[in-house]
Design a protein around this motif. Structure first.
Motif, PDB file in Angstrom:
ATOM      1  N   GLY A 150       0.813  -1.215   0.000  1.00  0.00           N
ATOM      2  CA  GLY A 150       0.000   0.000   0.000  1.00  0.00           C
ATOM      3  C   GLY A 150       0.840   1.256   0.000  1.00  0.00           C
ATOM      4  O   GLY A 150       2.082   1.207   0.014  1.00  0.00           O
ATOM      5  N   ARG A 151       0.178   2.395  -0.019  1.00  0.00           N
ATOM      6  CA  ARG A 151       0.841   3.695   0.012  1.00  0.00           C
ATOM      7  C   ARG A 151       0.514   4.413   1.320  1.00  0.00           C
ATOM      8  O   ARG A 151      -0.295   3.953   2.121  1.00  0.00           O
ATOM      9  N   THR A 152       1.140   5.566   1.487  1.00  0.00           N
ATOM     10  CA  THR A 152       0.830   6.388   2.669  1.00  0.00           C
ATOM     11  C   THR A 152      -0.525   7.064   2.475  1.00  0.00           C
ATOM     12  O   THR A 152      -1.093   7.055   1.372  1.00  0.00           O
ATOM     13  N   ASN A 153      -1.031   7.681   3.553  1.00  0.00           N
ATOM     14  CA  ASN A 153      -2.378   8.261   3.521  1.00  0.00           C
ATOM     15  C   ASN A 153      -2.312   9.778   3.762  1.00  0.00           C
ATOM     16  O   ASN A 153      -2.788  10.298   4.772  1.00  0.00           O
ATOM     17  N   ALA A 154      -1.697  10.491   2.828  1.00  0.00           N
ATOM     18  CA  ALA A 154      -1.599  11.945   2.951  1.00  0.00           C
ATOM     19  C   ALA A 154      -2.957  12.593   2.703  1.00  0.00           C
ATOM     20  O   ALA A 154      -3.736  12.131   1.851  1.00  0.00           O
ATOM     21  N   GLN A 155      -3.261  13.655   3.439  1.00  0.00           N
ATOM     22  CA  GLN A 155      -4.548  14.353   3.320  1.00  0.00           C
ATOM     23  C   GLN A 155      -4.323  15.863   3.356  1.00  0.00           C
ATOM     24  O   GLN A 155      -3.361  16.368   3.943  1.00  0.00           O
ATOM     25  N   TRP A 156      -5.249  16.552   2.712  1.00  0.00           N
ATOM     26  CA  TRP A 156      -5.240  18.008   2.771  1.00  0.00           C
ATOM     27  C   TRP A 156      -5.729  18.437   4.162  1.00  0.00           C
ATOM     28  O   TRP A 156      -6.665  17.884   4.710  1.00  0.00           O
ATOM     29  N   ARG A 157      -5.084  19.460   4.712  1.00  0.00           N
ATOM     30  CA  ARG A 157      -5.450  19.900   6.054  1.00  0.00           C
ATOM     31  C   ARG A 157      -5.424  21.418   6.164  1.00  0.00           C
ATOM     32  O   ARG A 157      -4.773  22.111   5.372  1.00  0.00           O
ATOM     33  N   GLY A 158      -6.132  21.892   7.119  1.00  0.00           N
ATOM     34  CA  GLY A 158      -6.156  23.326   7.376  1.00  0.00           C
ATOM     35  C   GLY A 158      -4.968  23.775   8.217  1.00  0.00           C
ATOM     36  O   GLY A 158      -4.115  22.971   8.611  1.00  0.00           O
ATOM     37  N   GLU A 159      -4.963  25.075   8.534  1.00  0.00           N
ATOM     38  CA  GLU A 159      -3.817  25.663   9.219  1.00  0.00           C
ATOM     39  C   GLU A 159      -3.594  25.071  10.596  1.00  0.00           C
ATOM     40  O   GLU A 159      -2.462  24.821  11.014  1.00  0.00           O
ATOM     41  N   THR A 160      -4.651  24.810  11.312  1.00  0.00           N
ATOM     42  CA  THR A 160      -4.519  24.336  12.695  1.00  0.00           C
ATOM     43  C   THR A 160      -4.943  22.884  12.874  1.00  0.00           C
ATOM     44  O   THR A 160      -5.003  22.400  14.007  1.00  0.00           O
ATOM     45  N   GLN A 161      -5.274  22.244  11.788  1.00  0.00           N
ATOM     46  CA  GLN A 161      -5.707  20.836  11.892  1.00  0.00           C
ATOM     47  C   GLN A 161      -4.510  19.920  12.165  1.00  0.00           C
ATOM     48  O   GLN A 161      -3.409  20.153  11.669  1.00  0.00           O
ATOM     49  N   ALA A 162      -4.755  18.860  12.914  1.00  0.00           N
ATOM     50  CA  ALA A 162      -3.706  17.885  13.227  1.00  0.00           C
ATOM     51  C   ALA A 162      -3.459  16.956  12.045  1.00  0.00           C
ATOM     52  O   ALA A 162      -4.367  16.637  11.268  1.00  0.00           O
ATOM     53  N   GLN A 163      -2.225  16.521  11.914  1.00  0.00           N
ATOM     54  CA  GLN A 163      -1.864  15.569  10.858  1.00  0.00           C
ATOM     55  C   GLN A 163      -2.370  14.168  11.207  1.00  0.00           C
ATOM     56  O   GLN A 163      -2.524  13.820  12.373  1.00  0.00           O
ATOM     57  N   THR A 164      -2.634  13.399  10.182  1.00  0.00           N
ATOM     58  CA  THR A 164      -3.060  11.999  10.361  1.00  0.00           C
ATOM     59  C   THR A 164      -1.949  11.073   9.873  1.00  0.00           C
ATOM     60  O   THR A 164      -1.200  11.398   8.950  1.00  0.00           O
ATOM     61  N   THR A 165      -1.850   9.930  10.489  1.00  0.00           N
ATOM     62  CA  THR A 165      -0.809   8.969  10.099  1.00  0.00           C
ATOM     63  C   THR A 165      -1.168   8.270   8.796  1.00  0.00           C
ATOM     64  O   THR A 165      -2.356   8.109   8.459  1.00  0.00           O
ATOM     65  N   GLY A 166      -0.183   7.870   8.086  1.00  0.00           N
ATOM     66  CA  GLY A 166      -0.396   7.149   6.825  1.00  0.00           C
ATOM     67  C   GLY A 166       0.724   6.159   6.580  1.00  0.00           C
ATOM     68  O   GLY A 166       1.632   6.420   5.789  1.00  0.00           O
ATOM     69  N   GLU A 167       0.686   5.053   7.265  1.00  0.00           N
ATOM     70  CA  GLU A 167       1.764   4.059   7.166  1.00  0.00           C
ATOM     71  C   GLU A 167       1.521   3.136   5.971  1.00  0.00           C
ATOM     72  O   GLU A 167       0.424   2.582   5.817  1.00  0.00           O
ATOM     73  N   PRO A 168       2.530   2.946   5.130  1.00  0.00           N
ATOM     74  CA  PRO A 168       2.374   2.010   4.009  1.00  0.00           C
ATOM     75  C   PRO A 168       2.398   0.568   4.499  1.00  0.00           C
ATOM     76  O   PRO A 168       2.916   0.272   5.588  1.00  0.00           O
TER      77      PRO A 168
END
Length: 385
Positions: A150-168
């Motif tokens: 699989g691939r990582t799970n990158a997402q669009w986020r706002g200025e103060t939003q927390a990042q989400t993990t995306g492990e391949p």
């Protein structure tokens, strides 16, 4: 000395002259001595002649001798030597010409059969998969390839939003090395009499057999003892035809759909696989209105290409029929991996069957194969009736 010559007594020679008698006796003695001396000299000369003839004959029979290039002259010398030794009178077999000795009423000896050095062999059609796939060498019984699933799970986020993990996701693909072997028993007399030709032919037959079996397994290999076959792998996508006995009602459209169903990186390096029967059926495709062949104008290609990609005649591909796979298309190098453990190993064992005058020739080949990227290929499967 007590008696004088006149006192000698002669028997039965009352009227003979004593001097004549003595003279005659001396002459007879001389004649006998001369005859014996001549006999001795004759025997000595004969012995010398026989010795000279033996030396001359040995020189003639010596390999590479250039003194007597005429075989008839040598034959005459042998005949004369035999005559001197044993007094054999002609006709003797040594004095006869070779043509007479070898004469046969049917002409069999005068026109012997010629043994050609060329062997008549059946044509061997090899699978082209080895030339298209990726081939690697290894010294291990198996090779494991790390595989990213699989691939990582990158997402669009706002200025103060927390990042989400995306492990391949990772996995592992193991390709085991399989073994194919056999042996051939061959007579020692045949090996010796053929001057190496028989052993060479056996080696060629083994190489042909192993090449055929290997190519077939790369395409249709099943079970735990064979390499994995391209057509057997269940992860390669299937394009089904609409008819069990033909390539479908729109085979040209089906080929185009198959071509463009692959990602551009794979189709631009793709190769069409089919046998001669299927290739002939495709070349016979015609336009429904004009009746012209579609091969050149419809596919914009030359005789050995479809949609600009090469067509490889693969004899192990299926014919068109119910449930068969007559066509495959894709990047074979990206799809299939071949592992060579050792080349074809041939070992001649003259000791195992020595008591029967036989040599056993062992042949072994270790090779593995498996699909490593199923997304790089598509299979066209005829609909099951």
């Amino acid at each position: 000395m007590g008696k004088h010559f006149s006192d000698l007594e002669f028997k039965d020679t009352d009227d003979a002259d004593p001097v004549d008698l003595v003279t005659k006796a001396v002459n007879d003695l001389t004649t006998n001595v001369d005859a014996r001396l001549k006999d001795i000299e004759t025997k000595a000369d004969t012995t010398k002649l026989v010795d000279r003839m033996d030396k001359l004959e040995a020189k003639i029979n010596r390999p590479g001798s250039g003194d007597h290039k005429d075989p008839d002259a040598a034959l005459e010398i042998k005949a004369f030597g035999a005559y001197v030794r044993s007094g054999i009178t002609p006709p003797d077999p040594l004095e006869l010409k070779t043509l007479i000795v070898s004469s046969d009423p049917q002409g069999g000896y005068l026109a012997p059969t010629e043994m050609a050095t060329e062997f008549i062999r059946d044509l061997v059609q090899y699978s082209p998969i080895r030339g298209l796939a990726s081939v690697r060498s290894t010294s291990a019984p198996a090779v494991s390839y790390p595989k990213r699933i699989g691939r990582t799970n990158a997402q669009w986020r706002g200025e103060t939003q927390a990042q989400t993990t995306g492990e391949p996701t990772f996995g592992q693909l193991e390709i085991p090395v399989r073994e194919i072997n056999t042996y051939v028993d061959i007579s020692n007399q045949l090996l010796a009499d053929s001057a190496g030709a028989a052993e060479s032919e056996v080696r060629m037959a083994l190489a042909e057999d192993f090449g055929l079996k290997e190519g077939l397994s790369f395409l249709k290999g099943t079970g735990p003892l064979q390499p994995e076959g391209l057509l057997i792998n269940a992860d390669i996508s299937i394009v089904a035809t609409g008819n069990a006995s033909t390539l479908g009602s729109g085979p040209a459209d089906m080929l185009i759909d198959t071509f463009y169903s692959l990602p551009a990186a794979y189709r631009n390096a793709g190769t069409w696989l089919m046998n001669s029967t299927t290739l002939a059926a495709i070349r016979k495709l015609k336009d429904g209105t004009t009746g012209t062949y579609l091969w050149s104008p419809g596919f914009q290609g030359q005789a050995d290409t479809i949609l600009g990609r090469p067509v490889i005649d693969c004899p192990d591909m299926d014919d068109v029929g119910s449930g068969t796979t007559p066509i495959a298309f894709g990047d074979i190098a990206a799809t299939y991996r071949i592992l060579d453990r050792i080349g074809l190993s041939i070992l001649a064992n003259p000791y195992l069957l020595a008591t029967t005058g036989t040599t056993r020739i062992h042949a072994t080949r270790r090779v593995g194969g498996a699909v490593v990227q199923p997304a790089a290929m598509k299979k066209i499967v005829c609909k099951t009736s």
